[in-house]
Design an enzyme around this catalytic site. Structure first.
Site, mmCIF file in Angstrom:
data_model
loop_
_atom_site.group_PDB
_atom_site.id
_atom_site.type_symbol
_atom_site.label_atom_id
_atom_site.label_comp_id
_atom_site.label_asym_id
_atom_site.label_seq_id
_atom_site.Cartn_x
_atom_site.Cartn_y
_atom_site.Cartn_z
ATOM 1 N N PHE A 157 35.940 -10.155 -34.635
ATOM 2 C CA PHE A 157 37.401 -10.301 -34.470
ATOM 3 C C PHE A 157 37.814 -10.164 -32.996
ATOM 4 C CE2 PHE A 157 37.817 -7.951 -38.838
ATOM 5 C CZ PHE A 157 37.468 -9.093 -39.519
ATOM 6 N N ILE A 158 37.000 -10.609 -32.073
ATOM 7 C CA ILE A 158 37.316 -10.363 -30.660
ATOM 8 C C ILE A 158 38.202 -11.475 -30.086
ATOM 9 C CG2 ILE A 158 36.349 -9.858 -28.373
ATOM 10 C CD1 ILE A 158 35.849 -7.773 -30.780
ATOM 11 N N GLU A 246 48.786 -1.051 -26.041
ATOM 12 C CA GLU A 246 48.466 -2.164 -26.952
ATOM 13 C C GLU A 246 49.465 -2.160 -28.117
ATOM 14 O OE1 GLU A 246 44.437 -2.201 -28.435
ATOM 15 O OE2 GLU A 246 44.875 -3.777 -29.888
ATOM 16 N N HIS A 342 64.416 -21.361 -45.881
ATOM 17 C CA HIS A 342 64.017 -22.729 -45.521
ATOM 18 C C HIS A 342 63.558 -23.533 -46.738
ATOM 19 C CE1 HIS A 342 63.898 -21.255 -41.360
ATOM 20 N NE2 HIS A 342 63.638 -22.469 -40.922
ATOM 21 N N GLU A 371 48.555 1.632 -42.001
ATOM 22 C CA GLU A 371 48.109 2.882 -42.643
ATOM 23 C C GLU A 371 47.598 3.861 -41.574
ATOM 24 O OE1 GLU A 371 47.130 -0.253 -43.692
ATOM 25 O OE2 GLU A 371 48.691 -0.213 -45.222
HETATM 26 C C1 FAD Z 1 43.359 -11.806 -35.337
HETATM 27 C C2 FAD Z 1 42.678 -10.512 -35.000
HETATM 28 C C3 FAD Z 1 42.403 -10.212 -33.674
HETATM 29 C C4 FAD Z 1 41.732 -9.031 -33.344
HETATM 30 N N1 FAD Z 1 41.405 -8.788 -32.032
HETATM 31 C C5 FAD Z 1 40.602 -7.739 -31.745
HETATM 32 C C6 FAD Z 1 40.080 -7.563 -30.413
HETATM 33 O O1 FAD Z 1 40.394 -8.332 -29.490
HETATM 34 N N2 FAD Z 1 39.234 -6.527 -30.188
HETATM 35 C C7 FAD Z 1 38.864 -5.653 -31.173
HETATM 36 O O2 FAD Z 1 38.082 -4.748 -30.907
HETATM 37 N N3 FAD Z 1 39.338 -5.780 -32.435
HETATM 38 C C8 FAD Z 1 40.195 -6.810 -32.747
HETATM 39 N N4 FAD Z 1 40.661 -6.966 -34.023
HETATM 40 C C9 FAD Z 1 40.260 -5.998 -35.046
HETATM 41 C C10 FAD Z 1 41.391 -5.130 -35.587
HETATM 42 O O3 FAD Z 1 41.781 -4.167 -34.644
HETATM 43 C C11 FAD Z 1 40.869 -4.524 -36.904
HETATM 44 O O4 FAD Z 1 40.828 -5.586 -37.849
HETATM 45 C C12 FAD Z 1 41.729 -3.391 -37.408
HETATM 46 O O5 FAD Z 1 41.651 -2.267 -36.579
HETATM 47 C C13 FAD Z 1 41.354 -2.975 -38.842
HETATM 48 O O6 FAD Z 1 39.969 -2.755 -38.952
HETATM 49 P P1 FAD Z 1 39.158 -3.481 -40.135
HETATM 50 O O7 FAD Z 1 39.496 -4.919 -40.116
HETATM 51 O O8 FAD Z 1 37.737 -3.099 -40.033
HETATM 52 O O9 FAD Z 1 39.774 -2.880 -41.464
HETATM 53 P P2 FAD Z 1 39.238 -1.597 -42.246
HETATM 54 O O10 FAD Z 1 39.091 -0.473 -41.288
HETATM 55 O O11 FAD Z 1 38.068 -2.011 -43.068
HETATM 56 O O12 FAD Z 1 40.476 -1.286 -43.199
HETATM 57 C C14 FAD Z 1 40.615 -1.833 -44.539
HETATM 58 C C15 FAD Z 1 41.840 -1.191 -45.182
HETATM 59 O O13 FAD Z 1 41.639 0.211 -45.295
HETATM 60 C C16 FAD Z 1 42.753 0.887 -44.747
HETATM 61 N N5 FAD Z 1 42.335 2.179 -44.207
HETATM 62 C C17 FAD Z 1 41.396 2.412 -43.255
HETATM 63 N N6 FAD Z 1 41.298 3.720 -43.012
HETATM 64 C C18 FAD Z 1 42.189 4.342 -43.830
HETATM 65 C C19 FAD Z 1 42.569 5.695 -44.067
HETATM 66 N N7 FAD Z 1 41.984 6.697 -43.403
HETATM 67 N N8 FAD Z 1 43.544 5.943 -44.980
HETATM 68 C C20 FAD Z 1 44.128 4.942 -45.661
HETATM 69 N N9 FAD Z 1 43.813 3.638 -45.496
HETATM 70 C C21 FAD Z 1 42.863 3.342 -44.595
HETATM 71 C C22 FAD Z 1 43.268 -0.022 -43.655
HETATM 72 O O14 FAD Z 1 44.601 0.290 -43.311
HETATM 73 C C23 FAD Z 1 43.126 -1.367 -44.346
HETATM 74 O O15 FAD Z 1 44.233 -1.588 -45.182
HETATM 75 C C24 FAD Z 1 41.371 -8.118 -34.369
HETATM 76 C C25 FAD Z 1 41.678 -8.410 -35.704
HETATM 77 C C26 FAD Z 1 42.313 -9.590 -36.023
HETATM 78 C C27 FAD Z 1 42.595 -9.879 -37.481
#
Ligand code: FAD
Length: 383
Positions: A157-158, A246, A342, A371
């Site tokens: 996801f970078i 950020e 719309h 969250e």
């Molecule tokens: C378009 C896009 C661009 C991005 N750009 C970057 C980037 O440039 N660099 C980078 O490093 N990352 C980037 N990201 C990553 C982004 O920061 C992560 O997707 C985000 O932090 C969530 O992590 P995850 O996807 O692993 O979700 P997960 O951590 O797997 O979370 C899944 C679900 O569990 C919930 N959850 C997690 N922990 C808890 C808790 N303790 N209590 C309750 N609920 C919880 C979350 O809220 C979510 O609903 C990007 C993501 C996207 C989609």
């Protein structure tokens, strides 16, 4: 209410950005949207315009203005036009603070001039396939080896990952301590042309189509010691210090998208006729848009206050989390209600409201999910 956050210089910059968008972005945007990326030389144009160098000290080619307000103006103008500038927000809003705060003089001399011109584009890689919210669980490693480190692992996801020339990679240099799992992470400014550095898939997203979001992998990538950013093993603390900016940027962008949605929709409902009258004439339409406008006003106040606090160096991690949570949740509600007004056209990509709907959704996920924002706020309340 008079808005006090911006002055004449910001308004003049706003006009510059608005004209730039009209001339250099709008005519090409459909093509970029279809290709899922902006052309590399677009970043050189942004560099020429001066947007990358606003906060960079003059000795490295920038304007040396210590303020995030110009970036905020840019967010407002991109949203107003229903466009985005690829991975450039990551370059400035996410990566620059790390370089300004942590880089040595020698590193700044090496990286900042190219940063300003757009010749050296930056991205930041924290998230891994197995861990996003729980960053202390990252498994990418950088092992000390002679006069440098050897990097192994994968990131996903970078943003800007396809075009980036340097990526701030977070990696484990030591195992976590028994009483502190955050210890042992370090930051490296990795040269993307290094042997063993691979850009994997450009990910196919539902929104933010023009930003290149990529998978990265590292197989025995040699990173010279002079590309270590800050102190070894202290990386988690640095992430904590920089995430508020950020999150402020995301809060601001989200509020600006909601404001743009109300603007686009107010125009649309005047033009669209149903049952012989403009959609705007139904009381439901007026009530919906009035409620949306009230929510946008509240989000703007929150975003402006957070921006002002940030420029004064006073925005705390909890306040940034609160601003992000509020503005992104408001924006989702507002944009959804605007799309509804719309009808079917709102679901078509040729209408800006459809793009705003898809682009906005990620604001509640990246930079820390809603969250995770609630966890931060709850902890500050002693819960
Ligand atoms: C378009 C896009 C661009 C991005 N750009 C970057 C980037 O440039 N660099 C980078 O490093 N990352 C980037 N990201 C990553 C982004 O920061 C992560 O997707 C985000 O932090 C969530 O992590 P995850 O996807 O692993 O979700 P997960 O951590 O797997 O979370 C899944 C679900 O569990 C919930 N959850 C997690 N922990 C808890 C808790 N303790 N209590 C309750 N609920 C919880 C979350 O809220 C979510 O609903 C990007 C993501 C996207 C989609």
């Amino acid at each position: 209410m008079r808005r006090t956050v911006f002055d004449e210089d910001h308004e003049s910059f706003r006009q510059t950005i608005r004209s730039f968008i009209e001339a250099e972005v709008v005519p090409h945007y459909q093509e970029w949207f279809e290709q899922g990326i902006v052309p590399r030389d677009f970043y050189l144009k942004l560099g020429e315009l001066g947007t990358f160098g606003i906060e960079v000290p003059e000795e490295y080619g920038g304007a040396g203005i210590e303020s995030f307000k110009f970036a905020a103006v840019q967010y407002e103008e991109m949203s107003r036009a229903g466009v985005s500038f690829g991975g450039s927000s990551t370059h400035v809003a996410l990566c620059l603070p790390y370089i300004l705060k942590l880089a040595t003089e020698e590193q700044k001399k090496r990286w900042l001039p190219g940063f300003v011109t757009g010749e050296t584009m930056f991205a930041i890689a924290m998230t891994e396939p197995g861990t996003g919210s729980d960053l202390a669980g990252m498994t990418t490693t950088a092992k000390r080896d002679g006069d440098g480190y050897v990097l192994n692992g994968a990131k996903t996801f970078i943003t800007g990952g396809v075009h980036a020339d340097r990526v701030i990679v977070c990696a484990r240099t030591s195992p976590p301590l028994e009483n502190n799992r955050r210890f042992g992470i370090s930051l490296f400014v990795v040269d993307t042309t290094s042997d063993g550095y691979t850009v994997g898939r450009k990910l196919d997203k539902i929104g933010l189509r023009t930003s290149d979001t990529a998978e990265l992998s590292f197989s025995d990538v040699r990173v010279p010691a002079e590309d270590l950013l800050g102190e070894e093993n202290e990386g988690f603390g640095y992430l904590g210090q920089n995430l508020p900016q950020e999150r402020l940027g995301i809060a601001f962008g989200a509020y600006a998208q909601a404001a743009a949605a109300v603007r686009f929709t107010t125009q649309y409902v005047e033009e669209r006729k149903v049952f012989g009258q403009p959609v705007a004439h139904f009381q439901n339409t007026k009530f919906e848009l009035a409620a949306c406008q009230a929510e946008v006003d509240a989000a703007q106040a929150v975003a402006d206050r957070a921006l002002e606090a940030h420029d004064l160096g006073q925005l705390t991690a909890v306040e940034a989390a609160s601003a992000k949570l509020f503005c992104t949740e408001v924006a989702s509600r507002v944009i959804d209600r605007c799309l509804q007004l719309h009808g079917g056209y709102g679901y078509m990509n040729e209408y800006p409201i459809a793009r705003l709907y898809a682009d906005n959704r990620v604001n509640r996920i990246y930079g820390g999910t809603s969250e995770v924002m609630k966890l931060i706020i709850a902890k500050s309340m002693g819960l």
